[in-house]
Design a protein around this motif. Sequence first.
Motif, short mmCIF file in Angstrom:
data_model
loop_
_atom_site.label_atom_id
_atom_site.label_comp_id
_atom_site.label_asym_id
_atom_site.label_seq_id
_atom_site.Cartn_x
_atom_site.Cartn_y
_atom_site.Cartn_z
N LEU A 169 39.23 23.29 66.90
CA LEU A 169 39.66 23.86 68.19
C LEU A 169 40.83 23.05 68.76
O LEU A 169 41.74 23.61 69.38
CB LEU A 169 38.50 23.89 69.19
N ALA A 170 40.80 21.75 68.55
CA ALA A 170 41.91 20.90 69.00
C ALA A 170 43.21 21.29 68.29
O ALA A 170 44.28 21.33 68.91
CB ALA A 170 41.59 19.43 68.75
N ASP A 171 43.11 21.60 67.01
CA ASP A 171 44.31 22.06 66.26
C ASP A 171 44.84 23.37 66.82
O ASP A 171 46.06 23.55 66.96
CB ASP A 171 43.96 22.24 64.78
N VAL A 172 43.93 24.28 67.10
CA VAL A 172 44.34 25.56 67.70
C VAL A 172 45.04 25.30 69.04
O VAL A 172 46.12 25.84 69.31
CB VAL A 172 43.11 26.48 67.92
N PHE A 173 44.43 24.45 69.84
CA PHE A 173 44.98 24.15 71.17
C PHE A 173 46.35 23.48 71.03
O PHE A 173 47.29 23.79 71.78
CB PHE A 173 43.99 23.23 71.91
N CYS A 174 46.45 22.60 70.07
CA CYS A 174 47.71 21.89 69.83
C CYS A 174 48.86 22.87 69.56
O CYS A 174 49.93 22.79 70.18
CB CYS A 174 47.50 20.94 68.65
N TYR A 175 48.64 23.80 68.64
CA TYR A 175 49.70 24.78 68.33
C TYR A 175 49.95 25.73 69.50
O TYR A 175 51.08 26.19 69.70
CB TYR A 175 49.37 25.57 67.06
N THR A 176 48.92 26.04 70.26
CA THR A 176 49.10 26.88 71.45
C THR A 176 50.02 26.18 72.45
O THR A 176 50.96 26.79 72.99
CB THR A 176 47.74 27.20 72.11
N LEU A 177 49.76 24.89 72.68
CA LEU A 177 50.60 24.12 73.61
C LEU A 177 52.05 24.01 73.09
O LEU A 177 52.99 24.15 73.87
CB LEU A 177 50.03 22.71 73.80
N LEU A 178 52.19 23.77 71.80
CA LEU A 178 53.55 23.64 71.24
C LEU A 178 54.33 24.95 71.37
O LEU A 178 55.49 24.95 71.78
CB LEU A 178 53.48 23.23 69.76
N MET A 179 53.67 26.07 71.01
CA MET A 179 54.36 27.36 71.12
C MET A 179 54.76 27.64 72.55
O MET A 179 55.89 28.05 72.83
CB MET A 179 53.47 28.50 70.63
N ALA A 180 53.81 27.44 73.46
CA ALA A 180 54.09 27.71 74.87
C ALA A 180 55.26 26.85 75.34
O ALA A 180 56.20 27.34 75.99
CB ALA A 180 52.84 27.46 75.72
N ASN A 181 55.24 25.59 74.97
CA ASN A 181 56.33 24.69 75.36
C ASN A 181 57.67 25.17 74.81
O ASN A 181 58.65 25.32 75.55
CB ASN A 181 56.04 23.28 74.85
N ASP A 182 57.71 25.46 73.51
CA ASP A 182 58.98 25.82 72.88
C ASP A 182 59.53 27.15 73.40
O ASP A 182 60.73 27.37 73.42
CB ASP A 182 58.81 25.93 71.35
N LEU A 183 58.61 28.04 73.81
CA LEU A 183 59.04 29.36 74.28
C LEU A 183 59.26 29.39 75.79
O LEU A 183 59.60 30.43 76.35
CB LEU A 183 57.99 30.42 73.90
N GLY A 184 59.04 28.24 76.45
CA GLY A 184 59.22 28.20 77.90
C GLY A 184 58.17 29.01 78.65
O GLY A 184 58.45 29.62 79.69
N ILE A 185 56.93 29.01 78.11
CA ILE A 185 55.83 29.74 78.74
C ILE A 185 54.91 28.75 79.43
O ILE A 185 54.51 27.74 78.84
CB ILE A 185 55.04 30.55 77.68
#
Lengths: 113, 113, 113, 113
Positions: free
Chosen positions: A65-81
Motif C-alpha cells: 500500500l505504501a508503494d501504491v501511495f508513493c506512486y500516487t503522490l509522485l503522479m499528483a506532484n508531477d501533474l500539478g494535482i
Amino acid sequence: MKQLTEKVLAFRDERDWKQFHNSKDLALSLVLEATEVLEIFQWKQDQAAIDGVALERKQDLADELADVFCYTLLMANDLGIDLAEALKTKIEKNSAKYPVDKAKGSDKKYTEL
Amino acid sequence: MKQLTEKVLAFRDERDWKQFHNSKDLALSLVLEATEVLEIFQWKQDQAAIDGVALERKQDLADELADVFCYTLLMANDLGIDLAEALKTKIEKNSAKYPVDKAKGSDKKYTEL
Amino acid sequence: MKQLTEKVLAFRDERDWKQFHNSKDLALSLVLEATEVLEIFQWKQDQAAIDGVALERKQDLADELADVFCYTLLMANDLGIDLAEALKTKIEKNSAKYPVDKAKGSDKKYTEL
Amino acid sequence: MKQLTEKVLAFRDERDWKQFHNSKDLALSLVLEATEVLEIFQWKQDQAAIDGVALERKQDLADELADVFCYTLLMANDLGIDLAEALKTKIEKNSAKYPVDKAKGSDKKYTEL
C-alpha cells in the motif's frame, strides 16, 4: 501529505530517477503495485481466509500500500494535482452519483440505481 | 490524512457500504481504479503525446487518482495500517535496496544492481 | 489458432493500426482488457453471487475474454512466439514446479510446498 | 484449441485445483498474469528500449503470455464460452464500431470517431 511528498521527491532526486518517470510509466507502476496488493488475496475465498491472510501478511500489505501511495503522490506532484483537494472533489461527485436514499445498502453501480 | 480518512469513512458509513468492503474486494477495486489512470495513456507513445493527454485530461486524472487514494485510505484504515508510517518505512527499505551510489541514474531493479 | 491470428491481423491491417501496436502498448492493453473481465465480479463475494453474475453477463464475459485473447494473439504474433508451443512448455514447467503428490488439493505457491 | 484446453484441464484435474477456481479468482489471476507481461516493459520508453527488452526476455514473455492464455482457456471452459467463436463475434462487433473509412490510421476511441 506535503511532508510525505517531499520525502518521496527527495528519494527520487537523490537517485536522479525523474528522467524515467513520465506519467505513463508512473501510471503503469501504480497498476503493478496495486496488483501486488491484490495478489496477497489470490485464491482466498471466504471471509475467514481473507481476514487470515490480511493478519498474517499485514507487513507485506503495509509495504505494498505504501508503494501504491508513493506512486500516487509522485503522479499528483508531477501533474500539478492537489491530491487532498482532488479527493474532496471526488467525494462530492460520488455523493451526487450515489445519493444516500438510493444507494444505502446497495452494491449497484450508479447507472443502475 | 486523518481528516481525509474520516471523510471517506463518513461517505461509506452513510451508505452502509462497509458490508461490501472486505479487503479482497477493496484490493480488487484499487486495481480497477489504477487501470483507469493507466487507460488515459493507452497508445500515447512519445513524450509529447503523453504530456499532451496529461494536460488535456487533467481533471480525469485528478478524479482517477482520487479514487486510487480513496481505496488506499480505506484499506489502510480497515487493516489497521498507518499509511504515513508505512510510507516512511518503505522509503527507508528502498533506500537500503537502492543505495544512491549504485542506483543513481539507473533504471535497473535492485536485484541487478 | 493460425486462422484466428490471421483474422485479427487482417482487422488490424485494414485499419493501419500496426503503427500504434508496439509491444508495451499491447501489454498495457492486455492488462486493461483483463481488468474488464475482473470488473464484472467486483463486490460479488459468495459463490452464488459469482455464479449469478457469470450467468447473467455471459455475453459480456465472452466479449471481454475475446479482447484478452485478441491482444494475446497479436503480441505472440509480433514477438514471433508460437502461443500453442509456449503453453505446452509452460504446462511442463508448472508440472515440475507443482508435482502432483505435493500440490494435490493445495492452494500454496510452489515456493511454499 | 480444444486440445490445448484439454491439456490445461488435465493439469488442473490431476492437482484437484478446480475447487479454487471460481470465476472471480480466475479473472483475478488473469489480471495478475497480464501485469507480469506488462512489468517486462516498465521504464522502457523509446522503441529501441522496448524492442531490446522484448528480444532479450523473449522466453519470459512466452511464459507469461502462456499463463494469460491458460487462464483465458480455463475461464472460457468453466463458463461454457467457445473462445474461438467469441473472438470471431468480437471482431465483427469491432468492425462495426471501427469502420475502416473512419478508423484507418487513427488511435481514437470509437466514441470519438
